[in-house]
Motif scaffolding. Structure first.
Motif, PDB file in Angstrom:
ATOM      1  N   ASP B 185       4.333  44.637  11.790  1.00  0.00           N
ATOM      2  CA  ASP B 185       4.062  46.078  11.890  1.00  0.00           C
ATOM      3  C   ASP B 185       5.348  46.891  11.871  1.00  0.00           C
ATOM      4  OD1 ASP B 185       3.738  46.087  15.396  1.00  0.00           O
ATOM      5  OD2 ASP B 185       3.606  44.295  14.139  1.00  0.00           O
ATOM      6  N   GLN B 186       6.452  46.269  12.291  1.00  0.00           N
ATOM      7  CA  GLN B 186       7.722  47.000  12.196  1.00  0.00           C
ATOM      8  C   GLN B 186       8.030  47.319  10.735  1.00  0.00           C
ATOM      9  OE1 GLN B 186      11.105  45.362  14.160  1.00  0.00           O
ATOM     10  NE2 GLN B 186      10.037  45.033  16.091  1.00  0.00           N
ATOM     11  N   TYR B 187       7.791  46.313   9.875  1.00  0.00           N
ATOM     12  CA  TYR B 187       8.039  46.531   8.452  1.00  0.00           C
ATOM     13  C   TYR B 187       7.096  47.576   7.896  1.00  0.00           C
ATOM     14  CZ  TYR B 187      11.125  42.507   8.076  1.00  0.00           C
ATOM     15  OH  TYR B 187      12.163  41.647   8.202  1.00  0.00           O
ATOM     16  N   GLU B 188       5.826  47.442   8.311  1.00  0.00           N
ATOM     17  CA  GLU B 188       4.839  48.391   7.783  1.00  0.00           C
ATOM     18  C   GLU B 188       5.195  49.807   8.175  1.00  0.00           C
ATOM     19  OE1 GLU B 188       1.379  45.067   7.800  1.00  0.00           O
ATOM     20  OE2 GLU B 188       1.212  46.767   9.182  1.00  0.00           O
ATOM     21  N   ALA B 189       5.525  49.965   9.450  1.00  0.00           N
ATOM     22  CA  ALA B 189       5.894  51.302   9.927  1.00  0.00           C
ATOM     23  C   ALA B 189       7.060  51.850   9.115  1.00  0.00           C
ATOM     24  CB  ALA B 189       6.255  51.233  11.408  1.00  0.00           C
ATOM     25  N   ALA B 190       8.037  50.982   8.857  1.00  0.00           N
ATOM     26  CA  ALA B 190       9.202  51.450   8.101  1.00  0.00           C
ATOM     27  C   ALA B 190       8.826  51.836   6.682  1.00  0.00           C
ATOM     28  CB  ALA B 190      10.262  50.353   8.082  1.00  0.00           C
ATOM     29  N   SER B 191       7.945  51.012   6.063  1.00  0.00           N
ATOM     30  CA  SER B 191       7.523  51.347   4.692  1.00  0.00           C
ATOM     31  C   SER B 191       6.864  52.703   4.644  1.00  0.00           C
ATOM     32  CB  SER B 191       6.516  50.313   4.173  1.00  0.00           C
ATOM     33  OG  SER B 191       7.156  49.125   3.919  1.00  0.00           O
ATOM     34  N   ILE B 192       6.007  52.924   5.644  1.00  0.00           N
ATOM     35  CA  ILE B 192       5.317  54.214   5.685  1.00  0.00           C
ATOM     36  C   ILE B 192       6.315  55.349   5.785  1.00  0.00           C
ATOM     37  CG2 ILE B 192       3.787  55.644   7.078  1.00  0.00           C
ATOM     38  CD1 ILE B 192       2.282  53.049   7.752  1.00  0.00           C
ATOM     39  N   ASP B 193       7.387  55.091   6.548  1.00  0.00           N
ATOM     40  CA  ASP B 193       8.414  56.123   6.676  1.00  0.00           C
ATOM     41  C   ASP B 193       9.274  56.244   5.433  1.00  0.00           C
ATOM     42  OD1 ASP B 193       9.189  55.755  10.244  1.00  0.00           O
ATOM     43  OD2 ASP B 193       7.611  56.819   9.138  1.00  0.00           O
ATOM     44  N   PRO B 197      13.845  48.453   0.460  1.00  0.00           N
ATOM     45  CA  PRO B 197      14.073  47.063   0.903  1.00  0.00           C
ATOM     46  C   PRO B 197      15.411  46.889   1.625  1.00  0.00           C
ATOM     47  CG  PRO B 197      13.901  47.206  -1.500  1.00  0.00           C
ATOM     48  CD  PRO B 197      13.572  48.549  -0.977  1.00  0.00           C
ATOM     49  N   TRP B 198      16.453  47.491   1.115  1.00  0.00           N
ATOM     50  CA  TRP B 198      17.749  47.315   1.744  1.00  0.00           C
ATOM     51  C   TRP B 198      17.736  47.912   3.147  1.00  0.00           C
ATOM     52  CZ3 TRP B 198      21.807  44.757   2.572  1.00  0.00           C
ATOM     53  CH2 TRP B 198      22.913  45.342   3.217  1.00  0.00           C
ATOM     54  N   GLN B 199      17.097  49.094   3.323  1.00  0.00           N
ATOM     55  CA  GLN B 199      17.065  49.719   4.640  1.00  0.00           C
ATOM     56  C   GLN B 199      16.198  48.914   5.602  1.00  0.00           C
ATOM     57  OE1 GLN B 199      15.918  53.273   2.758  1.00  0.00           O
ATOM     58  NE2 GLN B 199      17.589  54.452   3.631  1.00  0.00           N
ATOM     59  N   ARG B 200      15.105  48.363   5.056  1.00  0.00           N
ATOM     60  CA  ARG B 200      14.268  47.548   5.924  1.00  0.00           C
ATOM     61  C   ARG B 200      15.083  46.363   6.423  1.00  0.00           C
ATOM     62  NH1 ARG B 200      10.075  48.288   2.079  1.00  0.00           N
ATOM     63  NH2 ARG B 200      10.247  46.159   1.317  1.00  0.00           N
ATOM     64  N   PHE B 201      15.859  45.788   5.496  1.00  0.00           N
ATOM     65  CA  PHE B 201      16.683  44.644   5.876  1.00  0.00           C
ATOM     66  C   PHE B 201      17.678  45.047   6.953  1.00  0.00           C
ATOM     67  CE2 PHE B 201      18.738  40.688   5.508  1.00  0.00           C
ATOM     68  CZ  PHE B 201      20.100  40.892   5.453  1.00  0.00           C
ATOM     69  N   ARG B 202      18.351  46.163   6.736  1.00  0.00           N
ATOM     70  CA  ARG B 202      19.434  46.530   7.623  1.00  0.00           C
ATOM     71  C   ARG B 202      18.954  46.984   8.991  1.00  0.00           C
ATOM     72  NH1 ARG B 202      23.185  50.952   8.080  1.00  0.00           N
ATOM     73  NH2 ARG B 202      24.957  50.027   9.157  1.00  0.00           N
TER      74      ARG B 202
END
Lengths: 276, 293, 421
Positions: B185-193, B197-202
């Motif tokens: 869900d952390q990834y999902e939340a970030a995608s929604i925001d 990919p690079w920011q999700r990684f970082r």
């Protein structure tokens, strides 16, 4: 849609290329072990040969007591695993339940013990074992190997036990269980993935270790696999195909074990020590 | 007896066996090594010589050279272990097909004894008969066989490569497991925001993995600094000392030179250096307060 | 639970097995450790040796200790420091004697008959002495000579019956032998002591010396003939006559190259012939042996010497001596020569039929009559021969223009070490 297909495709290409690089030495090891001696130095080298045969394996198994070496390796490795995992489990439980603040310094102390190179430890260790009459015994090797495996095992199990809530201990105690009963019957089963991981790790270390077995065993019937393989490198003649066959024989059991238990290994790390 | 006293005693009972074991099996040899480092040894003849051996080691060119090579070797290996391990873990994490088989396949270099792996590579890199030169020549990358272990730079790169081959699997496994604990869900939340990919990684992957990376790299540094097998088998420290790391110097001083006192002093110095590195490294990458060791 | 019970049972079983391996022996048990016990062609011979000895001496059992060659010394030292070394060992004499690991055997030798004593020349026995005491009985050795690939020599238009005797001739041959993916020879520059062995043969064949008479000073650069020899030998690489990658070439690589026909000659001992035939049976009958080329008259070549010694902590030295004597006997010396191509060091075997029937062995023996013994008598020989000297050779191969400086440095380092014993 298309973009993700590209990404998937690229991913697979990278994985396969890496796989090739990683596995190539083993393929070559296998290839050499199946070739007859006359083909080993052919230039250009042969990648697949119609002369492949299991001759080298047969020679290795019949001319040298590899079955005995295998048994020795098995006894020593299992003994190490049992001893090491037991000690580590006790210690990890003890620290997380009774001396929670002592866990960190203890782990640091364990790390410290690993910082001295093996070379310096074998001579005093040999003298120690000689003085208690344990030379040429399985026990000496078991004790030595257990000492290397402990640091990582204890670290991992501490992380693991920490993630098991104290409430469970309390509940067991209320139900009338003694400390030991709680440990064996309630907590250990919950920690099974961690125990499996530690078992695999210890098994690997003990199975492949060489220097200690070299120094501590003189009786040929007590040699372990790694010593048996090393003894095949003669100065005046080296039978490469037989040497590779022996190396394959030494590596196969570990690969099989890992294939079966790999799931547990990943689960263990996942659910336990990683988060700290 | 009071409850808390009994509690304590039981605690000692659980923790005691490990302590006793370690004292017998590790502390004795360790202190023996310390003690010997204060003696001048010529085989069976030893005489107390105080800090002579340490002075000798610290004023010896060979020691500092070996230390330099060790630092470079360890730095290169650990950095590559972590980097490649991370990349491989990220790649494998997304793949569902033949998951177990792939993972076991990538773990195989770790499963083979270091000396055996080194021997196979020795054979592969052989200038005249080795397969690597043949393949590279066949595809046209090189036009004459290279002496992979024959010149200082190439030899150093080759031993690093073999160590990386051997060491990446373990790191990859740890990171792979770590990746699986990061809540989706952390990834999902970030995608929604709107994070790429690079920011999700970082901002998600790395922080979640941080503790693991610190522990893995510390253990790796400690292990690599005391590593002997691969270099011992492949180059024995050559050519011209280009791959002579401290453990090799130590082994040679102890067994070829028969100067155990000096070797012990080198060992103790190595231990202190590794300890210093480990502490420095942990400080540098210090996880947030309130986390575990 | 079941798992716990299984674990416990396993633990108990393991401990029982572990404790159950206590050995109880009544006859005298002597351990025998030499790096050669793991050599395949020697195996049937040593097994027969032990069997015959035990049959003739019922109260003594010989227990062979098998160990890989590269770890032989490590294992021996670990045991010797705990005073538990195997009774019968073959190790570097000077180093082991200096460190107190061996027992002098003078008293056993002197109790032997004149016949027995006469089988060893004073030169050879002298090489087994340290500080005046005898520490081992020389069993076998190897003389270094030039071994050529007959086919390649003929193909190059050269005459096998007229081999090079001087360095100029050697250079001329080298030029003709190189070409078409074949090189004339290989320079040994790998990190083992065979590098030093070959270097010394070149130095000696130029009339040079690497050390002074009492081994307190190194003269690799100090002695101009030595330096000249070093430059000539290592210079073969620059001229392209030597196989590439000399810094990773040891005995194994050299014999591989020769067996596969990549080099036309190798400077080696008789055992290498056996290895080559083993690697490539087609080489049988395709080799011939000649003395190494020299620039001075009567230049010595090199003969290695392997001796059997008794370790200092052996509780049964008389029994150990019995075995050593037995093993050094005529029968086994011939067996070793026949089966493993190890040259016997006894001087009373020249007329034995098996020896006479082997012309190559006879040639090696002949060449060996003018040879100096190896290893050189210094307690730090093992360290410098596989360490400092090799490092210098490798540096010189990588930077030929600095050869002078490199060997002057080597002289200084070695002299310092030699004086610090």
């Amino acid at each position: 849609m298309r973009r993700s297909q590209y990404v998937d495709g690229a991913r697979w290409v990278l994985v396969l290329v890496s796989l090739l690089l990683v596995m190539f030495p083993f393929y070559w090891m296998l290839n050499t072990s199946l070739k007859p001696a006359s083909e080993i130095f052919l230039s250009p080298p042969t990648f697949i040969s119609s002369n492949w045969s299991l001759d080298a394996y047969v020679t290795v198994l019949t001319e040298r007591p590899f079955a005995r070496y295998f048994l020795n390796s098995l006894v020593v490795t299992l003994g190490t695993t049992v001893l090491s995992v037991t000690l580590a489990a006790f210690a990890a439980y003890g620290f997380t339940r009774f001396f929670p603040r002592g866990a960190t310094p203890f782990v640091v102390f364990l790390l410290f013990t690993k910082m001295l190179p093996e070379t310096l430890l074998i001579i005093p260790y040999f003298q120690l074992m000689a003085s208690v009459g344990l030379l040429n015994s399985y026990l000496a090797l078991i004790l030595a190997y257990s000492s290397f495996a402990l640091p990582f095992s204890v670290w991992m199990l501490i992380g693991f036990f920490r993630s098991i809530p104290r409430d469970i201990d309390e509940a067991a105690k209320i139900d009338g269980a003694s400390y030991l009963q709680t440990f064996f019957l309630v907590i250990l089963p919950l920690a099974r993935p961690g125990l499996v991981a530690v078992t695999l790790f210890t098994f690997l270390i003990a199975w492949n270790s060489y220097l200690w077995a070299l120094v501590l065993t003189t009786d040929a019937s007590m040699h372990v696999l790694s010593v048996g393989v090393a003894n095949m490198v003669g100065e005046y003649s080296v039978q490469w195909n037989e040497l590779m066959a022996a190396a394959v024989i030494a590596a196969v059991p570990v690969m099989l074990l890992f294939s079966f238990l790999e799931k547990h290994l990943v689960n263990a790390i996942t659910s336990g020590a990683v988060k700290g | 007896m009071r409850q808390w006293q009994r509690h304590r005693l039981v605690g000692y009972a659980f923790v005691g066996p490990v302590f006793l074991f370690l004292c017998a099996v590790v502390v004795f040899p360790l202190s023996h090594a310390f003690w010997i480092s204060l003696h001048r040894t010529r085989g069976l003849a030893t005489s107390f010589s105080g800090t002579d051996n340490y002075q000798r080691a610290l004023t010896d060119d060979a020691f500092w050279h070996a230390l330099g090579v060790s630092v470079q070797f360890t730095g290169a290996c650990v950095a590559l272990h972590m980097l490649i391990g991370l990349c491989l873990a990220l790649l494998l994490n997304e793949i569902r097909f033949a998951k177990t088989a792939l993972r076991v396949a990538f773990l195989t270099p770790w499963m083979v004894a270091p000396a055996v792996g080194a021997t196979i590579w020795l054979w592969l890199l052989e200038p005249q008969f080795g397969v690597v030169n043949y393949l590279l020549g066949a595809i046209g990358v090189i036009d004459a066989p290279l002496a992979w272990l024959g010149t200082p730079k190439l030899a150093f790169m080759s031993v690093v490569a073999v160590d990386v081959w051997r060491g990446v699997p373990f790191v990859m496994l740890l990171i792979l497991a770590g990746l699986q604990t990061i809540p989706r869900d952390q990834y999902e939340a970030a995608s929604i925001d709107g994070a790429g990919p690079w920011q999700r990684f970082r901002y998600i992957t790395l922080p979640n993995l941080r503790y693991l990376l610190v522990v893995a790299s510390t253990l790796d540094i400690i292990n690599t600094m005391r590593h002997y097998d691969i270099i011992g088998v492949m180059t024995a420290g050559g050519p011209a000392g280009a791959t002579e790391v401290l453990p090799v110097l130590l082994y040679n001083t102890a067994f070829r030179g028969n100067r155990f006192g000096e070797a012990a002093a080198i060992g103790v110095l190595l231990l202190l250096i590794v300890l210093a590195f480990a502490i420095f490294h942990i400080r540098l990458t210090k996880p947030e307060q309130g986390s575990a060791p | 639970m079941r798992t716990t019970k299984t674990l416990a049972a396993l633990a108990v079983a393991t401990l029982c097995t572990a404790l159950g391996t206590a050995t109880a022996q009544q006859p005298i048990v002597l351990q025998w450790q030499t790096a050669n016990l793991t050599e395949k062609q020697y195996e049937p011979i040593w097994k027969a040796t032990i069997a015959e000895f035990e049959a003739a001496n019922p109260g003594i059992k010989i227990e062979p200790v098998l160990v890989a060659r590269k770890d032989h010394w490590t294992k021996f030292v670990a045991a010797a420091l705990a005073k538990l070394a195997p009774c019968i060992v073959s190790v570097d004499l000077a180093t082991a004697a200096y460190n107190g690991y061996l027992m002098p055997i003078d008293k056993y030798m002197q109790a032997e008959s004149a016949d027995f004593l006469g089988a060893w020349s004073p030169d050879i026995l002298g090489a087994a002495k340290w500080k005046g005491k005898l520490y081992g009985l020389p069993i076998w050795g190897g003389t270094y000579a030039e071994v050529y690939n007959r086919e390649l020599v003929i193909k190059a238009g050269l005459d096998p019956s007229n081999p090079p005797k001087t360095w100029t001739e050697y250079l001329a041959w080298s030029k003709k032998l190189t070409g078409n993916g074949v090189w004339a020879t290989a320079i040994l520059g790998g990190k083992t002591d065979t590098t030093t062995r070959l270097l010394l043969t070149w130095i000696w064949s130029n009339g040079g010396e690497a050390f002074n008479a009492d081994m307190t000073e190194a003269t690799f650069a100090k002695n101009p003939k030595s330096l000249e020899a070093i430059k000539f030998y290592l210079g073969l690489a620059g001229k392209g006559f030597a196989a590439p990658a000399p810094t990773t070439t040891n005995y194994l690589e050299q014999t591989n190259l020769f067996a596969q026909g990549k080099i036309a000659n190798m400077r080696n001992a008789y055992w290498a012939v056996s290895k080559v035939i083993n690697d490539n049976p087609a080489m049988k009958g395709n080799m011939f042996v000649v003395p190494i080329p020299a620039n001075v008259a009567n230049a010595p070549t090199m003969s290695t010497m392997t001796a059997s010694s008794i370790s200092a902590s052996c509780p049964h030295p008389e029994a150990a001596w019995k075995f050593i004597k037995f093993d050094a006997g005529k029968k086994w010396s011939i067996e070793r020569a026949r089966g493993a191509n190890w040259m016997p060091l006894r001087n009373d075997l020249a007329n034995e039929p098996q020896v006479k029937a082997d012309p190559m062995l006879a040639q090696f023996v002949q060449i060996g009559t003018r040879a100096r013994s190896y290893p050189l008598p210094s307690p730090i020989w093992a360290e410098i021969a596989a360490g400092d000297i090799v490092d210098a050779v490798q540096r010189a191969l990588l930077q030929p223009e600095k050869t002078d400086e490199i060997f002057r440095d080597l002289d200084a380092r070695l002299t310092k070490k030699l004086r610090d014993i």
